[in-house]
Design a protein around this motif. Sequence first.
Motif, PDB file in Angstrom:
ATOM      1  N   ARG A  76       0.897  -1.192  -0.086  1.00 41.80           N
ATOM      2  CA  ARG A  76      -0.118  -0.105   0.176  1.00 41.80           C
ATOM      3  C   ARG A  76       0.861   1.146  -0.082  1.00 41.80           C
TER       4      ARG A  76
ATOM      5  N   GLU B  59      -8.676   3.172  -2.496  1.00 47.54           N
ATOM      6  CA  GLU B  59      -8.101   1.975  -2.673  1.00 47.54           C
ATOM      7  C   GLU B  59      -8.918   1.082  -3.461  1.00 47.54           C
TER       8      GLU B  59
ATOM      9  N   ILE C 241      -1.385  -3.897  -4.616  1.00 46.80           N
ATOM     10  CA  ILE C 241      -2.342  -3.129  -4.009  1.00 46.80           C
ATOM     11  C   ILE C 241      -2.451  -1.862  -5.095  1.00 46.80           C
ATOM     12  N   ASN C 242      -3.719  -1.376  -5.317  1.00 42.87           N
ATOM     13  CA  ASN C 242      -3.864  -0.259  -6.402  1.00 42.87           C
ATOM     14  C   ASN C 242      -4.852   0.791  -5.615  1.00 42.87           C
ATOM     15  N   VAL C 243      -4.266   2.129  -5.904  1.00 40.99           N
ATOM     16  CA  VAL C 243      -4.860   3.349  -5.232  1.00 40.99           C
ATOM     17  C   VAL C 243      -5.067   4.308  -6.239  1.00 40.99           C
TER      18      VAL C 243
END
Length: 225
Positions: free
Chosen positions: A152, A182, A216-218
Amino acid sequence: MKKLVLLLAVITSMGISAQNSTERNTVSVSGEGNVMVVPDMVTINSRIETEGLDAEAVKKENDKIANKIFKYLKSKGVVEKNIQTEYVNFNKRVDYNTKEETFVANQAISIKLEDLKDYEEIMQGLLKNGLNRINGVEFSSSKIGEYQKEARKKAVLDAKKKAEDLVAPLDQKIGKAVMISENGGNSYPVLRMAEMKSSSQSDQQTIAPGEMEVSINVNISFQLF
């Protein structure tokens, strides 16, 4: 009273105008963070299948094997929460060539081992106690939360770098983040079919855990100056 209403309307209008201006003066980007992890746990997706001409005998045999499996796992220190029956079914099977009817009982059992070093011994014990179907094994990590936190952080820094690169040719800079979301994360464990070997050699290796990727993608919107 009318002056007060008018003043409130003006203040509200100014607030909305300022908010809209802030929303327009932003740059929005996505970021991705990835961490490669060596698994330390494994889940065995197994199944007990019995077949025969007598329905009651088939079911009893399946239950007998399941009971042996459960007792064996507990004797090896596998806690109950890591032993789960996924499904139980009982069907009639017809051979359309011979017209013979047989009965088939299945019980799928998920077995989670918290130490990969226990895999070889326990797999051999399962097979000796009557387990006859291995659908696959799934590797995982006991520290997945820590790795997700690390991924993250990388995703946020990746988004910040992208935003800076986007505005640099315009001789502009980014300010504080005004929106962060997120999109969820994924962990991609290595999945392999287990080799059902009967060798009793203690140094035998029948699986290769490899690595798993935690992703993780934000989405982040930064103020633009």
